[in-house]
Design an enzyme around this catalytic site. Structure first.
Site, PDB file in Angstrom:
ATOM      1  N   ASP A  35      33.389  38.746  38.847  1.00  0.00           N
ATOM      2  CA  ASP A  35      34.672  39.097  39.459  1.00  0.00           C
ATOM      3  C   ASP A  35      35.593  39.829  38.494  1.00  0.00           C
ATOM      4  O   ASP A  35      35.492  39.677  37.271  1.00  0.00           O
ATOM      5  CB  ASP A  35      35.404  37.819  39.905  1.00  0.00           C
ATOM      6  CG  ASP A  35      34.751  37.173  41.111  1.00  0.00           C
ATOM      7  OD1 ASP A  35      33.617  37.543  41.459  1.00  0.00           O
ATOM      8  OD2 ASP A  35      35.392  36.275  41.695  1.00  0.00           O
ATOM      9  N   ASP A  36      36.506  40.548  39.096  1.00  0.00           N
ATOM     10  CA  ASP A  36      37.725  41.080  38.451  1.00  0.00           C
ATOM     11  C   ASP A  36      37.533  42.386  37.683  1.00  0.00           C
ATOM     12  O   ASP A  36      38.486  42.879  37.081  1.00  0.00           O
ATOM     13  CB  ASP A  36      38.388  40.048  37.514  1.00  0.00           C
ATOM     14  CG  ASP A  36      38.877  38.826  38.261  1.00  0.00           C
ATOM     15  OD1 ASP A  36      38.830  38.829  39.510  1.00  0.00           O
ATOM     16  OD2 ASP A  36      39.298  37.858  37.607  1.00  0.00           O
TER      17      ASP A  36
ATOM     18  N   HIS B 129      32.972  36.068  35.411  1.00  0.00           N
ATOM     19  CA  HIS B 129      33.958  37.156  35.353  1.00  0.00           C
ATOM     20  C   HIS B 129      33.574  38.149  34.256  1.00  0.00           C
ATOM     21  O   HIS B 129      33.590  37.794  33.075  1.00  0.00           O
ATOM     22  CB  HIS B 129      35.347  36.585  35.069  1.00  0.00           C
ATOM     23  CG  HIS B 129      35.844  35.650  36.136  1.00  0.00           C
ATOM     24  ND1 HIS B 129      35.433  34.333  36.218  1.00  0.00           N
ATOM     25  CD2 HIS B 129      36.697  35.850  37.158  1.00  0.00           C
ATOM     26  CE1 HIS B 129      36.019  33.776  37.265  1.00  0.00           C
ATOM     27  NE2 HIS B 129      36.793  34.662  37.855  1.00  0.00           N
TER      28      HIS B 129
HETATM   29 NI    NI Z   1      39.471  37.174  40.609  1.00  0.00          NI
END
Ligand code: NI
Length: 309
Positions: free
Chosen positions: A117-118, A263
């Site tokens: 993610d991200d 992440h």
């Molecule tokens: Ni996030």
């Protein structure tokens, strides 16, 4: 009289509101142009802002330098206070909401999906892509649209190497606190950024912080065809416990059909990946993307839950 700064390639902005010459302010483009003309890369960008009413001197687009990882800013999304963790962990893998929300998938083989993610991040994502390519592992990236706009080349590489892209909103807000039209804007802006950068559309949604109300999940699924993807393995890597802890948490909690959360924003998470990926491969797990994992689950006959041995 020519302002001395103009000699160096800066643009001088004036206010059209008052008609008076404004205090000289530096435009972002002028700053970058100067950096480029000096032959140096610069990771810091002027924080000067322009109002809509400001008159900006025309610049030949051909002379404007392309955005690169060296001349764009990146800010780690700030998380303040406790964030909600996955409230769906105890839900069964199949049931009335199984088509709308998934934390894991019932499969008969040791398939798993690892998700990041991200991103995209200008350094950590390419480093991770190298690790995945070396091991022939496919992953799913839940990208933030704002970062896609900053680093479209990283997204293009991600797609070209066979990974799947998911929607993680444009600016990473807590969607459960927002009205439907704002939620819709966040999702569509991310989708459009992905399409612009890489010519693909996200297939699934992961709400930031896992925060999306059941009512929202239902209309998002109905309207945008996104299943909401949560996770079953959370190493809490965003707390940066160190690579070996991230690895051991993932290795000890992963089971067939798992959706692993990580992440690629954090370098320590990427540092953990060689040992994590090798450990999972040594245990016999096979990596698929989230959509592939969902498709395997859908092949399960109604009422039949494949055992997760
Ligand atoms: Ni996030």
């Amino acid at each position: 009289m020519k302002n001395p700064l103009q000699t160096f390639g800066f643009q001088i902005l004036t206010s059209s509101k008052t008609g008076e010459p404004a205090l000289p302010r530096l435009s972002r483009r002028g700053f970058i142009a100067l950096s480029a003309s000096l032959g140096s890369s610069c990771s810091m960008i002027s924080s000067a802002k322009t109002d809509a009413n400001d008159q900006v001197a025309k610049v030949d687009p051909a002379s404007a330098p392309a955005r690169t990882t060296a001349n764009t800013t990146y800010r780690t999304p700030q998380v303040r206070g406790p964030v909600p963790r996955n409230p769906d962990l105890n839900l069964p893998a199949s049931g009335p909401t199984s088509g709308i929300t998934f934390s894991r998938v019932a499969v008969s083989q040791p398939y798993i999906a690892i998700t990041f993610d991200d991103g995209p991040h200008p350094k950590n994502t390419p480093r991770l892509l190298d690790m995945l390519r070396e091991r022939n592992v496919r992953a799913t990236f839940y990208v933030i649209g704002r970062n896609v706009d900053l680093y479209p080349n990283v997204l293009r590489r991600t797609v070209s190497e066979g990974h799947e892209i998911g929607n993680h909103t444009y600016s990473h807000p807590i969607l459960s606190k927002l009205g439907d039209s704002t939620v819709r804007d966040e999702l569509l802006k991310c989708r459009d950024a992905v399409a612009r950068a890489a010519g693909v559309k996200p297939r699934t949604l992961r709400p930031p912080y896992g925060a999306l109300l059941q009512r929202q999940r239902e209309w998002v699924h109905r309207e945008l065809d996104y299943p909401t993807i949560m996770w079953s393995v959370d190493p809490l890597d965003w707390k940066r416990p160190g690579p070996s802890v991230v690895t051991s948490r993932i290795l000890s909690n992963t089971t067939p059909g798992a959706i692993v959360l990580a992440h690629d924003l954090h370098s320590s998470t990427v540092d953990a990946m060689p040992a994590t990926l090798d450990g999972l491969l040594n245990k016999g797990y096979k990596f698929v993307t989230v959509s592939q994992l969902l498709a395997m689950g859908n092949q399960t006959a109604p009422g039949q839950v494949a055992s997760g041995q």
